[in-house]
Design an enzyme around this catalytic site. Structure first.
Site, PDB file in Angstrom:
ATOM      1  CG  ASP A   1      -2.270 -26.327  37.552  1.00  0.00           C
ATOM      2  OD1 ASP A   1      -2.845 -26.727  36.695  1.00  0.00           O
ATOM      3  OD2 ASP A   1      -2.048 -27.081  38.468  1.00  0.00           O
TER       4      ASP A   1
ATOM      5  CB  SER B   1      -3.581 -31.034  35.808  1.00  0.00           C
ATOM      6  OG  SER B   1      -4.187 -29.556  36.424  1.00  0.00           O
TER       7      SER B   1
ATOM      8  CD  GLN C   1      -4.004 -27.898  33.223  1.00  0.00           C
ATOM      9  OE1 GLN C   1      -5.281 -27.723  33.623  1.00  0.00           O
ATOM     10  NE2 GLN C   1      -2.968 -27.154  33.945  1.00  0.00           N
TER      11      GLN C   1
END
Length: 302
Positions: free
Chosen positions: A217, A241, A291
């Site tokens: 991330d 996110s 993502q």
């Protein structure tokens, strides 16, 4: 090979986040855990912390010998760094060679994050990978990028606080898009760097995959912004996110150098899709990441 001394590669005068403490969950019941170790957090908990701790909780309920090979997650609400996070594991299935777990992370009586993870008993099979690693070794890259000397004040401050925000050290391959943005330039939505845990980790393969989940991330959403002349800390950008997927392809150690190649492959409608690949020193593709995140423009507040 450069020895791992555990030292930070950015200014080390600030307190740093410890990986082993972050991944050490308290078990409350058979399928209920509580997470601590979020040190020096900003206004909200970094998503990689919640994802990594969720995977720790799931992995602690899985039969011995099964390794996580994929996870799919949704970020639902910002995490509150002032209180612990409770992780509730739902044992979906234990099959002959695969195990599935679902985890819900909760704070203040509400779900802030959900994760589904699949674990697999290792077995032999066909092997190939595309693409191959094409990168300089971490020892050939400077500890502090030379381009940082001429960076704008916001970028220098961002770089100097990396040890406070993440338990990894870095070697950046080329100039980060945010530095070009600081000069008013627009560049391709791609960034690449080597990373490894600042502290040695135990031999438990689950912990290394949890550490890589945290790392997956880091900076990923920012890779989408090089074309658009902005950064995640711009006052006129709202970001978060939204959903996150990780696939683990083979054994690796997160306290040894991994090369993270990130691309922002699409943006539109206030969202961006970013892809990442992690390679080990031998050039094996060990982790793939996708993502989708929110990158919403809003009126600038003077």
């Amino acid at each position: 090979m450069e020895p791992h001394t555990g030292g930070a590669t950015t200014p080390d005068s600030a307190p740093t986040l410890r990986m082993t403490r972050m991944l050490d969950l308290e078990q409350l019941e058979v399928e209920l855990f509580r997470g601590f170790g979020v040190e020096r957090s900003p206004m909200r908990v970094f998503g990689g912390v919640v994802a990594a701790q969720s995977l720790v909780a799931a992995g602690r309920t899985v039969p011995a010998g099964r390794l996580v090979h994929s996870l799919h997650a949704y970020f639902l609400r910002p995490g509150d760094p002032s209180v612990p996070i409770v992780y509730r594991v739902d044992p979906i299935r234990d099959g002959g060679s695969f195990t599935t777990r679902r985890v819900t992370a909760q704070q203040h009586g509400e779900a802030i994050f959900t994760l589904s993870a699949s674990f697999h008993t290792p077995e032999d099979g066909f092997t190939h990978q595309l693409p191959r690693l094409d990168a300089p070794s971490p020892e050939d890259l400077p500890v502090t990028p030379g381009s940082m000397d001429d960076a704008d004040e916001l970028s220098r401050r961002w770089y100097s606080t990396l040890p406070e925000r993440h338990p990894f050290e870095f070697r950046f391959d080329g100039e980060l898009p945010r530095l070009a943005t600081g000069r008013g330039e627009r560049v391709a939505p791609r960034q690449r760097f080597w990373l490894r845990s600042r502290e040695p980790l135990p031999d438990d393969p689950l912990l290394h995959r949890c550490a890589a989940t945290y790392a997956s991330d880091m900076l990923l959403l920012s890779s989408s912004l090089g074309l658009h002349g902005t950064t995640l800390d711009s006052r006129d950008l709202q970001f978060a996110s939204l959903d996150h997927a990780v696939w683990f392809h083979g054994p690796f150690r997160a306290d040894e150098w991994l090369y993270y190649d990130q691309e922002g492959t699409w943006a539109g409608g206030g969202r961006a899709l970013c892809r990442g690949r992690m390679f080990n020193r031998a050039g094996a593709l060990v982790v793939s990441v996708v993502q989708e995140g929110l990158i919403r423009q809003r009126p600038r507040v003077e």
